[in-house]
Design a protein around this motif. Sequence first.
Motif, mmCIF file in Angstrom:
data_model
loop_
_atom_site.group_PDB
_atom_site.id
_atom_site.type_symbol
_atom_site.label_atom_id
_atom_site.label_comp_id
_atom_site.label_asym_id
_atom_site.label_seq_id
_atom_site.Cartn_x
_atom_site.Cartn_y
_atom_site.Cartn_z
ATOM 1 N N THR A 35 -2.709 5.281 -0.580
ATOM 2 C CA THR A 35 -2.184 4.321 0.391
ATOM 3 C C THR A 35 -3.247 3.942 1.410
ATOM 4 O O THR A 35 -3.464 2.754 1.692
ATOM 5 C CB THR A 35 -0.941 4.894 1.110
ATOM 6 O OG1 THR A 35 0.122 4.988 0.161
ATOM 7 C CG2 THR A 35 -0.501 4.028 2.279
ATOM 8 N N SER A 86 0.832 -1.207 0.000
ATOM 9 C CA SER A 86 0.000 0.000 0.000
ATOM 10 C C SER A 86 0.867 1.258 0.000
ATOM 11 O O SER A 86 0.582 2.225 -0.720
ATOM 12 C CB SER A 86 -0.907 0.019 1.229
ATOM 13 O OG SER A 86 -1.706 -1.119 1.291
ATOM 14 N N VAL A 123 -6.130 1.839 -0.287
ATOM 15 C CA VAL A 123 -5.669 0.490 -0.647
ATOM 16 C C VAL A 123 -5.511 -0.353 0.613
ATOM 17 O O VAL A 123 -5.986 -1.489 0.664
ATOM 18 C CB VAL A 123 -4.351 0.543 -1.459
ATOM 19 C CG1 VAL A 123 -3.719 -0.841 -1.587
ATOM 20 C CG2 VAL A 123 -4.600 1.138 -2.840
ATOM 21 N N TYR A 124 -4.871 0.203 1.635
ATOM 22 C CA TYR A 124 -4.671 -0.589 2.851
ATOM 23 C C TYR A 124 -5.994 -0.886 3.546
ATOM 24 O O TYR A 124 -6.206 -1.996 4.037
ATOM 25 C CB TYR A 124 -3.692 0.094 3.810
ATOM 26 C CG TYR A 124 -3.335 -0.815 4.958
ATOM 27 C CD1 TYR A 124 -2.756 -2.061 4.714
ATOM 28 C CD2 TYR A 124 -3.609 -0.470 6.264
ATOM 29 C CE1 TYR A 124 -2.459 -2.925 5.752
ATOM 30 C CE2 TYR A 124 -3.304 -1.322 7.309
ATOM 31 C CZ TYR A 124 -2.736 -2.552 7.046
ATOM 32 O OH TYR A 124 -2.449 -3.409 8.079
#
Length: 176
Positions: A163, A114, A166-167
């Motif tokens: 980030t 990520s 996505v994480y």
Amino acid sequence: MMNFLKGLSASGPIVLGLAIGCMCAFDMGGPVNKAAYTFSVGMLASQVHTPMAAAMAAGMVPPIGMAIATWIARSKFTNNQRDAGKASFVLGLCFISEGALPFVAADPLRVIISSVIGGATAGAISMALNISLQAPHGGLFVIPFVSEPLLYLGAIATGALLTGVVYAVIKPKATE
């Protein structure tokens, strides 16, 4: 690694930004991050200021991105992780990539993937927009020294949001 980055300089700014971004977000203050950072600081001595902006933007992404993930997917994080997200956000604003390390320790592969996606994005955007920075450290405190402050903040925000999202999507739900 330094020769690799020097060779990429001829490949164009976006490719160099992607590489610097990946490296700065890969190990959050570790040797790969430091190689990209050292290259960028060395470029300052040559009066080339765009790699430094890319490195700092990408280095801020992992901790800010982890904080964002704790905000948008609260149920996937423990209370301690949510608290770590608050600290991570502040550290990220100061260009202290190590703020993401508690998340890396708990879930290395997903956090690194990520972070690299967001860091590469921030670095590429910064280089594509030809944003320059003459200060080698400082996070938000050096924004007055950035050539295009609003675009720069946009690059950091884009990478950190990417980030964080996505994480938040790939992280499994935490158990207390």
